[in-house]
Design a protein around this motif. Structure first.
Motif, PDB file in Angstrom:
ATOM      1  N   ARG A 536       0.837  -1.204   0.000  1.00 43.12           N
ATOM      2  CA  ARG A 536       0.000   0.000   0.000  1.00 43.12           C
ATOM      3  C   ARG A 536       0.874   1.256   0.000  1.00 43.12           C
ATOM      4  N   GLY A 537       0.192   2.412  -0.020  1.00 39.77           N
ATOM      5  CA  GLY A 537       0.877   3.699   0.130  1.00 39.77           C
ATOM      6  C   GLY A 537       1.931   3.980  -0.938  1.00 39.77           C
ATOM      7  N   ILE A 538       3.008   4.605  -0.489  1.00 36.31           N
ATOM      8  CA  ILE A 538       4.093   5.021  -1.400  1.00 36.31           C
ATOM      9  C   ILE A 538       4.723   3.804  -2.071  1.00 36.31           C
ATOM     10  N   GLY A 539       4.855   2.723  -1.300  1.00 33.50           N
ATOM     11  CA  GLY A 539       5.459   1.503  -1.842  1.00 33.50           C
ATOM     12  C   GLY A 539       4.652   0.961  -3.010  1.00 33.50           C
ATOM     13  N   VAL A 555       6.604  -7.461  -4.930  1.00 34.20           N
ATOM     14  CA  VAL A 555       5.764  -6.613  -4.083  1.00 34.20           C
ATOM     15  C   VAL A 555       5.790  -7.207  -2.678  1.00 34.20           C
ATOM     16  N   HIS A 556       6.421  -6.490  -1.778  1.00 33.89           N
ATOM     17  CA  HIS A 556       6.620  -7.047  -0.433  1.00 33.89           C
ATOM     18  C   HIS A 556       5.614  -6.471   0.570  1.00 33.89           C
ATOM     19  N   CYS A 557       5.199  -7.327   1.504  1.00 32.24           N
ATOM     20  CA  CYS A 557       4.342  -6.851   2.588  1.00 32.24           C
ATOM     21  C   CYS A 557       4.738  -7.557   3.866  1.00 32.24           C
ATOM     22  N   SER A 559       2.073  -8.236   6.617  1.00 33.17           N
ATOM     23  CA  SER A 559       0.973  -9.135   6.971  1.00 33.17           C
ATOM     24  C   SER A 559      -0.169  -9.022   5.976  1.00 33.17           C
ATOM     25  N   ARG A 560      -0.240  -7.886   5.293  1.00 32.04           N
ATOM     26  CA  ARG A 560      -1.411  -7.664   4.426  1.00 32.04           C
ATOM     27  C   ARG A 560      -1.194  -8.293   3.048  1.00 32.04           C
ATOM     28  N   GLN A 561      -1.179  -9.637   3.051  1.00 33.79           N
ATOM     29  CA  GLN A 561      -0.961 -10.373   1.793  1.00 33.79           C
ATOM     30  C   GLN A 561      -2.012  -9.991   0.755  1.00 33.79           C
ATOM     31  N   ASN A 616      14.113   0.355  -0.349  1.00 32.05           N
ATOM     32  CA  ASN A 616      13.799   0.169   1.074  1.00 32.05           C
ATOM     33  C   ASN A 616      12.746   1.190   1.448  1.00 32.05           C
ATOM     34  N   ASN A 617      11.490   0.754   1.387  1.00 29.89           N
ATOM     35  CA  ASN A 617      10.383   1.682   1.628  1.00 29.89           C
ATOM     36  C   ASN A 617       9.632   1.375   2.915  1.00 29.89           C
ATOM     37  N   ALA A 618       9.525   0.076   3.283  1.00 29.69           N
ATOM     38  CA  ALA A 618       8.699  -0.288   4.446  1.00 29.69           C
ATOM     39  C   ALA A 618       9.114   0.518   5.665  1.00 29.69           C
ATOM     40  N   ASN A 664      16.533   4.397  -0.668  1.00 32.63           N
ATOM     41  CA  ASN A 664      15.991   4.276   0.686  1.00 32.63           C
ATOM     42  C   ASN A 664      15.008   5.418   0.930  1.00 32.63           C
ATOM     43  N   ILE A 665      13.848   5.061   1.442  1.00 27.59           N
ATOM     44  CA  ILE A 665      12.860   6.112   1.702  1.00 27.59           C
ATOM     45  C   ILE A 665      13.070   6.649   3.109  1.00 27.59           C
ATOM     46  N   SER A 666      13.414   7.920   3.160  1.00 23.68           N
ATOM     47  CA  SER A 666      13.641   8.587   4.444  1.00 23.68           C
ATOM     48  C   SER A 666      12.388   9.406   4.777  1.00 23.68           C
ATOM     49  N   SER A 683      15.301   7.310  13.424  1.00 20.31           N
ATOM     50  CA  SER A 683      15.483   6.122  12.572  1.00 20.31           C
ATOM     51  C   SER A 683      15.717   6.538  11.128  1.00 20.31           C
ATOM     52  N   LYS A 684      15.061   7.595  10.682  1.00 22.99           N
ATOM     53  CA  LYS A 684      15.231   8.040   9.306  1.00 22.99           C
ATOM     54  C   LYS A 684      16.587   8.738   9.122  1.00 22.99           C
ATOM     55  N   GLY A 685      17.034   9.388  10.196  1.00 26.60           N
ATOM     56  CA  GLY A 685      18.388   9.970  10.143  1.00 26.60           C
ATOM     57  C   GLY A 685      19.409   8.863   9.912  1.00 26.60           C
ATOM     58  N   GLY A 711       7.491  14.288   2.019  1.00 21.52           N
ATOM     59  CA  GLY A 711       6.823  15.084   3.055  1.00 21.52           C
ATOM     60  C   GLY A 711       5.519  14.374   3.358  1.00 21.52           C
ATOM     61  N   ILE A 712       4.529  15.147   3.765  1.00 15.09           N
ATOM     62  CA  ILE A 712       3.244  14.497   4.093  1.00 15.09           C
ATOM     63  C   ILE A 712       2.635  13.948   2.808  1.00 15.09           C
ATOM     64  N   THR A 713       2.381  12.662   2.797  1.00 19.49           N
ATOM     65  CA  THR A 713       1.974  11.991   1.566  1.00 19.49           C
ATOM     66  C   THR A 713       0.739  11.138   1.837  1.00 19.49           C
TER      67      THR A 713
HETATM   68  P1  NAP Z   1       2.110   2.753   4.748  1.00 21.57           P
HETATM   69  O1  NAP Z   1       0.998   3.168   3.858  1.00 21.57           O
HETATM   70  O2  NAP Z   1       1.908   2.831   6.202  1.00 21.57           O
HETATM   71  O3  NAP Z   1       2.553   1.281   4.340  1.00 21.57           O
HETATM   72  C1  NAP Z   1       3.585   0.676   5.041  1.00 21.57           C
HETATM   73  C2  NAP Z   1       4.090  -0.467   4.248  1.00 21.57           C
HETATM   74  O4  NAP Z   1       5.200  -1.025   4.943  1.00 21.57           O
HETATM   75  C3  NAP Z   1       3.084  -1.578   4.107  1.00 21.57           C
HETATM   76  O5  NAP Z   1       3.290  -2.223   2.880  1.00 21.57           O
HETATM   77  C4  NAP Z   1       3.410  -2.499   5.253  1.00 21.57           C
HETATM   78  O6  NAP Z   1       3.049  -3.874   5.000  1.00 21.57           O
HETATM   79  C5  NAP Z   1       4.914  -2.367   5.309  1.00 21.57           C
HETATM   80  N1  NAP Z   1       5.413  -2.604   6.642  1.00 21.57           N
HETATM   81  C6  NAP Z   1       5.180  -1.902   7.764  1.00 21.57           C
HETATM   82  N2  NAP Z   1       5.807  -2.470   8.811  1.00 21.57           N
HETATM   83  C7  NAP Z   1       6.461  -3.545   8.338  1.00 21.57           C
HETATM   84  C8  NAP Z   1       7.254  -4.543   8.929  1.00 21.57           C
HETATM   85  N3  NAP Z   1       7.551  -4.559  10.213  1.00 21.57           N
HETATM   86  N4  NAP Z   1       7.752  -5.495   8.123  1.00 21.57           N
HETATM   87  C9  NAP Z   1       7.472  -5.512   6.821  1.00 21.57           C
HETATM   88  N5  NAP Z   1       6.721  -4.606   6.210  1.00 21.57           N
HETATM   89  C10 NAP Z   1       6.207  -3.630   6.972  1.00 21.57           C
HETATM   90  O7  NAP Z   1       3.440   3.552   4.422  1.00 21.57           O
HETATM   91  P2  NAP Z   1       3.671   4.929   3.658  1.00 21.57           P
HETATM   92  O8  NAP Z   1       3.019   6.027   4.373  1.00 21.57           O
HETATM   93  O9  NAP Z   1       3.389   4.733   2.231  1.00 21.57           O
HETATM   94  O10 NAP Z   1       5.221   5.117   3.872  1.00 21.57           O
HETATM   95  C11 NAP Z   1       6.175   4.464   3.106  1.00 21.57           C
HETATM   96  C12 NAP Z   1       7.542   4.960   3.542  1.00 21.57           C
HETATM   97  O11 NAP Z   1       7.602   6.361   3.389  1.00 21.57           O
HETATM   98  C13 NAP Z   1       7.871   4.685   4.989  1.00 21.57           C
HETATM   99  O12 NAP Z   1       9.232   4.373   5.117  1.00 21.57           O
HETATM  100  C14 NAP Z   1       7.593   5.985   5.667  1.00 21.57           C
HETATM  101  O13 NAP Z   1       8.341   6.172   6.833  1.00 21.57           O
HETATM  102  C15 NAP Z   1       7.991   6.970   4.594  1.00 21.57           C
HETATM  103  N6  NAP Z   1       7.318   8.270   4.716  1.00 21.57           N
HETATM  104  C16 NAP Z   1       5.979   8.386   4.602  1.00 21.57           C
HETATM  105  C17 NAP Z   1       5.400   9.624   4.695  1.00 21.57           C
HETATM  106  C18 NAP Z   1       3.912   9.796   4.562  1.00 21.57           C
HETATM  107  O14 NAP Z   1       3.408  10.889   4.829  1.00 21.57           O
HETATM  108  N7  NAP Z   1       3.164   8.812   4.147  1.00 21.57           N
HETATM  109  C19 NAP Z   1       6.179  10.736   4.916  1.00 21.57           C
HETATM  110  C20 NAP Z   1       7.574  10.594   5.024  1.00 21.57           C
HETATM  111  C21 NAP Z   1       8.125   9.353   4.906  1.00 21.57           C
HETATM  112  P3  NAP Z   1       1.569  -4.421   5.405  1.00 21.57           P
HETATM  113  O15 NAP Z   1       0.648  -3.831   4.370  1.00 21.57           O
HETATM  114  O16 NAP Z   1       1.665  -5.878   5.285  1.00 21.57           O
HETATM  115  O17 NAP Z   1       1.292  -3.917   6.766  1.00 21.57           O
END
Ligand code: NAP
Length: 773
Positions: A536-539, A555-557, A559-561, A616-618, A664-666, A683-685, A711-713
């Motif tokens: 889901r999300g950015i990934g 496509v890695h996850c 728990s949400r297969q 590396n997005n998770a 790597n997604i920071s 952690s992101k640093g 940023g906020i996404t």
């Molecule tokens: P998200 O919608 O919350 O999705 C998180 C993804 O990471 C899911 O696919 C989830 O898998 C997986 N995940 C979470 N914990 C995990 C674990 N312990 N082991 C394996 N997979 C795991 O994420 P997002 O908001 O798109 O963010 C993606 C990246 O961008 C993250 O690194 C986040 O820190 C960074 N980021 C996001 C924002 C933002 O505003 N959204 C801003 C700055 C940075 P499941 O579906 O199986 O749970």
């Protein structure tokens, strides 16, 4: 007996210096390689210990020489025991005694750092060769059987090569008639002897700085009787030493003893279809003058880039056949000089007149230089077809250069990446432009460097150099350059896959518009990608985008297969290729679980475990004030966001080819305060440090690594359904909207592409201007 089937592109049998150098060269060329070694641990004996000048140049041209220390530049050598000055125009003339275990240690570390897969305790037990693959079976001591499907197998398994025997390759030549027994003995005090010819035989003794004496002894009567003294124990050695020298060394302690004969054999063919031989597996000789190891290492250096180009589909069969043509000729000549030396050294009184004449001849500078060139390996000249340049077929001489932007470099440094090189020393802008145009279609395989030479070591003009440092073509115009590039580097590359040039694709992002999903470019066609957390999300947006660009995406996850399968379905509906892989990150065994599933799925779909792109997005956020953050919360955030990416990169380096990509997604929070996410921001640093430091490590492999900070996404979180919250968040961006996952996916896609080849170690602000303040 259980059995495990795996695939790779090349299996090397034997992890001695030759197998290890070859493994590194294959990885440099982008080939997958598995090395199977019978021994469970590296050698501890000294064995082959002489490095000659050409070998030192080769090691330097891969940046490895410094690992060995400073070459002693000891020019004193010998020819059949007659002193020979090895001085020649090279940075490190003469020979260098380096214990074999040290050579292996350095080469193993290097090969592994490039991603070679070394398996110890694996004894080759079966080899079958089919039209389009080989199957190699190896057994471990506990009876476990491994089966490897590969495109080629290379025997680097020594003079008693099992690969050679199983392939049925003829190994004609002469059996041993004389034997030399060699040992390192501690606790003896005998005079040093440098090739002392005595009535009863030959004796050599050299006491090292560590107090250990290297002895070598040959008894004339074993030759007279035509016998091979074979394996000798310490008592046998002491008796032999006493008979030849009259001295008693029985009070010493042997560290190791071995013996070798003067058998001289050479495989009829170094390549039979999918089976190749290198090093002692291809030629057996007495190690006189320390030439055997050097001959083997130079085989590997000649073969590596050719075999990598062949399995990479960039070369014709002729290129691989040139390995036999070139190295068999070199081997034949060295074997002949070794036999001549064995006769001079170990022959009885009847060789004295020949020794006297040889010594007289060696006093002539031209004869001395001739022999020094042969023994050092510096005089090797391959037949690379017509041309008048004296450089043709020879190794490019080491020389200092000043490039067109004023930087100082050397011809040796320019070979570090293991690619071809078109060295433009013409000092003629028009010719430079023509040369660049001619070489453009091979931009991914040969780099054009315009420079001037600070000495006269290299003649002016254009010089095409192979990855092994041999000059393939030279000229003062571009006539024949295209044909030479084609011959040595294969057909022209299709536009868009070139490493060096990509003229026809540009990507623009319109910041005023709400993003639409970008159309696919096909620029990642043939690549494979892993996007962690792409259910889901950015990934998810990133996985969809990379697939649209042509990549096969994992496509890695966690728990949400179901969500991961949904991403896969979206990709497939668009005609892309993807598969789901599940593994929770941040827990013990996470990386193994992820790569186990990933490699099986990649092998099934591509026949290889090659991974070109790792994203590396998770990640997880904390969402709690620092006062409420528990140690467990903290550990979890660090484990998922920082520790897992580090170890995923470490593991992925086995799969990433040269030119691979890591992204790597920071987060913008590394530069913008948010007190409720301090642990997360930490952690992101940490994640951003990965790009900085790995970029330096991976530069030689042309692997780029960068951080992207969203940023906020919008990621499906309920907060994005609250108009007032969205309005407030939008106000942080210079564009007055929140980010969409596709905004980030497009940036990742760019960094994954060839267009971003010159960007590494960077931080890319993808916050929509949130960090502008
Ligand atoms: P998200 O919608 O919350 O999705 C998180 C993804 O990471 C899911 O696919 C989830 O898998 C997986 N995940 C979470 N914990 C995990 C674990 N312990 N082991 C394996 N997979 C795991 O994420 P997002 O908001 O798109 O963010 C993606 C990246 O961008 C993250 O690194 C986040 O820190 C960074 N980021 C996001 C924002 C933002 O505003 N959204 C801003 C700055 C940075 P499941 O579906 O199986 O749970």
């Amino acid at each position: 007996m259980s059995s495990h089937l795996a695939q790779t592109q090349v299996v090397i049998v034997g992890a001695g210096p030759v197998g290890l150098l070859l493994a590194g060269e294959l990885r440099l060329g982008g080939a997958d390689v598995v090395v199977l070694e019978r021994r469970t641990a590296p050698v501890t004996e000294s064995r082959a210990s002489t490095l000659h000048a050409r070998t030192m140049e080769i090691l330097d041209s891969r940046g490895l020489l410094a690992e060995f220390g400073s070459p002693p530049n000891e020019p004193r050598g010998h020819f059949g025991g007659i002193p020979l000055d090895l001085t020649l125009p090279t940075p490190h003339p003469g020979q260098w005694k380096v214990p074999q275990r040290r050579t292996e240690e350095i080469l193993e570390k290097w090969a592994r750092s490039l991603g070679a897969d070394l398996r110890r305790g694996q004894e080759l037990c079966e080899l079958s060769v089919a039209r389009d693959h080989v199957e190699v079976r190896a057994a471990a001591a506990d009876g476990t059987l491994s089966r490897w499907l590969a495109r080629y197998v290379v025997g680097c398994d020594g003079e008693n090569s099992t690969v050679r025997a199983m392939a049925g390759t003829a190994f004609p030549g002469e059996n041993a008639r004389r034997t030399l027994v060699r040992a390192d003995v501690q606790g003896i005090d005998i005079p040093d002897r440098r090739f002392e010819r005595l009535d009863a035989g030959l004796a050599v003794a050299a006491r090292g700085a560590n107090g250990v004496t290297r002895v070598m002894v040959h008894e004339s009567r074993d030759a007279a009787a035509g016998q091979d003294t074979g394996t000798v124990d310490f008592a046998g050695l002491c008796a032999l030493w006493r008979r030849v020298t009259g001295e008693d060394i029985s009070g010493g302690t042997p560290l190791w003893i071995n013996s070798f004969g003067d058998a001289s054999r050479q495989a009829a063919c170094y390549r039979v279809g999918r089976v190749l031989l290198a090093g002692d597996a291809a030629h057996q000789q007495m190690p006189i003058g320390g030439q055997a190891l050097n001959l083997g290492l130079q085989d590997a250096f000649n073969l590596g880039w050719k075999l990598a180009a062949t399995v990479g589909g960039q070369a014709s069969e002729d290129l691989l056949d040139s390995y036999h043509t070139e190295r068999h000729a070199v081997g034949r000549r060295i074997l002949s000089n070794i036999r001549a030396q064995a006769t001079l050294l170990l022959g009885g009184p009847e060789v004295e007149p020949v020794r006297a004449v040889t010594e007289e001849l060696m006093a002539h500078p031209a004869a001395r230089a001739h022999l020094a060139g042969m023994i050092s390996g510096l005089d090797v000249r391959h037949d690379v077809r017509d041309g008048s340049s004296s450089l043709l077929g020879r190794r490019l001489p080491p020389a200092e250069l000043i490039t067109e932007d004023g930087a100082r470099t050397t011809t040796t440094e320019l070979l570090r990446a293991g690619r071809g090189l078109l060295l433009d020393l013409a000092a003629d802008p028009e010719l430079t432009a023509q040369a660049q145009e001619s070489a453009r279609p091979w931009g991914g395989r040969a780099t054009v460097v315009t420079a001037r030479c600070t000495t006269e070591a290299v003649e002016a003009g254009l010089i095409l150099v192979r990855p092994d440092g041999h000059v393939a073509w030279a000229g003062h115009g571009t006539d024949g350059l295209g044909a030479a590039l084609q011959r040595w580097f294969g057909p022209q590359e299709p536009t868009g896959t070139r490493d060096g040039h990509n003229e026809n694709r540009r990507h623009t992002m319109n910041a005023d518009a709400t993003p639409s999903v970008s159309g696919g470019t096909g620029r990642l066609e043939g690549k494979t990608a892993l996007v962690t957390g792409s259910s889901r999300g950015i990934g998810r947006a990133t996985a969809v985008r990379l697939a649209r660009d042509g990549a096969l995406v994992a496509v890695h996850c966690s728990s949400r297969q179901d969500a991961a399968e949904e991403t896969v379905a979206t990709i497939e509906k668009e005609g892309g290729r993807a598969f789901a892989v599940r593994a929770e990150l941040g827990v013990p065994g996470d990386v193994d679980e992820l790569f186990g599933g990933l490699e099986d799925a990649l092998t099934e779909r591509t026949g290889s475990t090659r991974l070109d792109i790792l994203v590396n997005n998770a990640g997880v956020m904390g969402g709690v004030a620092p006062e409420q953050t528990t140690p467990d919360d903290f550990d979890r955030i660090i484990a998922v966001n920082a520790k897992a990416p580090f170890f995923l990169i470490q593991r992925a380096l086995e799969n990433l080819p040269n030119g691979g990509r890591i992204i790597n997604i920071s987060s913008g929070l590394t530069r913008c305060a948010n007190p409720s996410e301090i642990a997360y921001a930490m952690s992101k640093g940490a994640v951003e440090q990965l790009a900085l430091h790995f970029a330096r490590l991976l530069g030689p492999r042309r692997i780029t690594i960068n951080s992207v900070a969203p940023g906020i996404t919008r990621n499906g979180s309920p907060v994005f359904d609250m108009p007032q919250a969205v309005e407030e968040m939008a106000g942080l961006s210079a564009f007055h909207r929140v980010g969409e996952p596709e905004d980030i996916a497009d940036v990742v896609a760019f960094l994954a592409s060839d267009e971003a080849r010159w960007v590494t170690g960077s931080f890319v602000d993808a916050t929509g201007g949130t960090l502008l303040g």
